[in-house]
Design an enzyme around this catalytic site. Structure first.
Site, PDB file in Angstrom:
ATOM      1  N   HIS A  90      13.662  11.996  -1.139  1.00 57.00           N
ATOM      2  CA  HIS A  90      12.268  12.277  -1.809  1.00 57.00           C
ATOM      3  C   HIS A  90      11.075  12.709  -0.845  1.00 57.00           C
ATOM      4  O   HIS A  90      11.217  12.439   0.438  1.00 57.00           O
ATOM      5  CB  HIS A  90      11.758  10.808  -2.436  1.00 57.00           C
ATOM      6  CG  HIS A  90      11.536   9.793  -1.463  1.00 57.00           C
ATOM      7  ND1 HIS A  90      10.428   9.486  -0.807  1.00 57.00           N
ATOM      8  CD2 HIS A  90      12.462   8.900  -0.711  1.00 57.00           C
ATOM      9  CE1 HIS A  90      10.497   8.396   0.062  1.00 57.00           C
ATOM     10  NE2 HIS A  90      11.618   7.921  -0.251  1.00 57.00           N
ATOM     11  N   CYS A 119      15.670   4.597   1.670  1.00 59.98           N
ATOM     12  CA  CYS A 119      15.723   6.188   1.120  1.00 59.98           C
ATOM     13  C   CYS A 119      15.479   7.100   2.292  1.00 59.98           C
ATOM     14  O   CYS A 119      14.916   6.956   3.215  1.00 59.98           O
ATOM     15  CB  CYS A 119      14.746   6.196  -0.200  1.00 59.98           C
ATOM     16  SG  CYS A 119      15.324   5.552  -1.596  1.00 59.98           S
TER      17      CYS A 119
END
Length: 520
Positions: free
Chosen positions: A418, A437
């Protein structure tokens, strides 16, 4: 044939009922005899190849009994005891490898490969090279084996050692010594391991040298690391011994059958904090990334200081990015962040208790059983189960922790790639700073590399720049494989050796297991 013809004439000259019975009996006898597996003349073969007259007295049935007993006594030390037992039982307890490779001293070909195990970062004793040399020397020296009983013991021991060592060597070079799934708690990459077909294949080898040459790892990166290992020089900031250890664990990683085979794929090297989009073996896009925080982020641990007695199970830090492979299937532009329970409990609730405006200032909504909590100030933030009782979602916007876009792929760790509003972290050399992440330095470039030119990419570009952020899901025209991996040493295209710090301590874990197996 004349005798059989004569017997048929005699049978046919008798009464019909008796004739039929005799024909059936005779046919059955012939079938049974033809189905019975012919046994090799073990003694004659061994005498011919060694010149030792003792082997003339070797009888197959007597050897089979000794072999069965030896097999039972030694099987606890085998890599695959059930498969080895099954093979020899099926084949009448014949020494298949000796019979196949005794001619021309071919059995000793194995030694030259075992002796070069160090070229792979392995020790020859993993394959019991010293014992194997002693037994083969005895076999081919016509004065060493003096009695038939000694002969039976010698053949049994050598056959079983050859089988077990050959299987170990074959598997080590083709699949690696250890299974990453067994040593790493945070490992979810599809990795092929040896099966019964791979194990039994060694018993069908016709030419040992041809086979052993064929299984040597030959990838450009593997050969390059082997060369560096042989040179024995020290990497900058490391001792020669420490450099050797890092090279050995990365050679083991290269032997694992978990590498991408697709024309196009995305690969993130966690230890290098970098992402590459690969097409036909070449990087078409490279960028910095931030990955999950690691247990060894201050690098206080190293391979030399690690206490292997403390290693009962790999214990990753809760924020480490997992090793995995999956398929990127879609993106969400202006994403909603579904805040994980652990973060809600340890961080969000603490901040909300200290600042009553924290949630509104960060566009975070609180839900209970799917319904929004209109007045979060009524929540008891000191409750231990606050992260479990309530669900927290951050709305799209400039300060959303996922930035303007996230890239989705199925995985059991709930991680994704992301964007991020925290751009300053990309200027750091140590970028293990996230909750797990992978944050992207150039998310729009990455979207273009996946989608290419066209309406979908133009939609992504427009919506990422919109002042009013609306969450929108867009599927990829074709799914793209993604690999999150961990490599701490390689040779770059210029020929320079690259070394990276072991931020997750995974080199330490792997090296310890290689030591415990006697591989290094």
């Amino acid at each position: 044939m004349m005798l059989i013809g004569h017997m048929f004439k005699q049978i046919l000259s008798r009464k019909p009922r008796v004739t039929v019975a005799l024909i059936l009996a005779f046919t059955l006898t012939c079938i049974l005899q033809s189905c019975k597996k012919s046994r090799s003349d073990l003694g004659t073969i061994l005498y011919t190849e060694t010149g030792n007259k003792v082997f003339k007295n070797v009888e197959n049935d007597a050897f089979a009994e000794v072999f069965k007993k030896t097999l039972k006594e030694q099987q606890s030390g085998f890599a695959y005891p059930k498969l080895i037992n099954a093979f020899y039982e099926k084949n009448g307890y014949e020494p298949a490898l000796i019979l196949q490779h005794v001619k021309g001293k071919e059995l000793q070909v194995l030694l030259s490969y075992f002796d070069k195990a160090a070229d792979h970062g392995l020790t020859p004793e993993l394959f019991k090279a010293k014992e194997y040399k002693e037994l083969t020397d005895q076999l081919y020296d016509k004065t060493k084996v003096k009695t038939t009983d000694e002969a039976y013991q010698e053949i049994a021991r050598l056959e079983l050692l050859a089988a077990n060592s050959l299987i170990r060597y074959s598997n080590a070079l083709q699949y690696g010594v250890v299974s990453p799934k067994r040593i790493y708690a945070n490992y979810y990459t599809d990795t092929k391991r040896p099966d019964s077909i791979a194990v039994n294949r060694v018993f069908a080898i016709k030419d040992l040298k041809v086979y052993l040459d064929s299984i040597q790892p030959k990838t450009e990166q593997y050969v390059a690391l082997q060369k560096v290992l042989k040179e024995g020089t020290a990497a900058p900031g490391m001792s020669a011994a420490e450099t050797q250890k890092i090279l050995k664990v990365n050679l083991e990683r290269l032997r694992w059958k978990n590498k991408p085979e697709d024309d196009k794929y995305v690969i993130v090297n966690i230890a290098d904090y970098r992402l590459d989009v690969m097409e036909k073996g070449k990087s078409v896009l490279n960028m910095k990334v931030c990955v999950g925080e690691g247990r060894n982020k201050d690098f206080s641990d190293n391979i030399q200081e690690y206490d292997e007695n403390d290693l009962k199970k790999d214990r990753p830090f809760s924020r480490e990015t997992p090793q995995l492979n999956s398929m990127i299937h879609s993106v969400q532009v202006n994403p909603v962040w579904n805040i994980p329970e652990s973060i809600a409990t340890k961080e969000i609730s603490k901040s909300a208790s200290e600042d009553k405006f924290y949630l509104s200032n960060h566009n975070i909504d609180v839900f209970e059983k799917g319904k929004i909590v209109e007045d979060p100030e009524t929540i008891d933030w000191s409750a231990a189960d606050v992260g479990k009782k309530y669900q927290f979602k951050q709305r799209p916007g400039e300060d959303n922790s996922l930035g303007k876009i996230k890239f989705l792929f199925n995985n059991q760790s709930a991680v994704y790639l992301h964007d991020t509003p925290a751009k300053a972290a990309f200027n750091q050399s140590m970028r293990a700073v996230s909750h797990g992440c992978v944050r992207l330095e150039k998310p729009l470039d990455f979207a273009h590399a996946l989608f290419g030119d066209g309406a979908k990419f133009e939609q992504i570009k427009k919506q990422m720049s919109d002042t009013v952020a609306v969450a929108t899901n867009i599927s990829l025209p074709a799914k793209v494989p993604v690999y999150l991996t961990y490599v701490t040493s390689w040779v770059d295209p210029s020929g320079s050796v690259q070394m990276r710090k072991d931020v997750y301590g995974l080199d330490i874990v792997l090296f310890t297991y290689l030591q415990k197996t006697g591989a290094i």
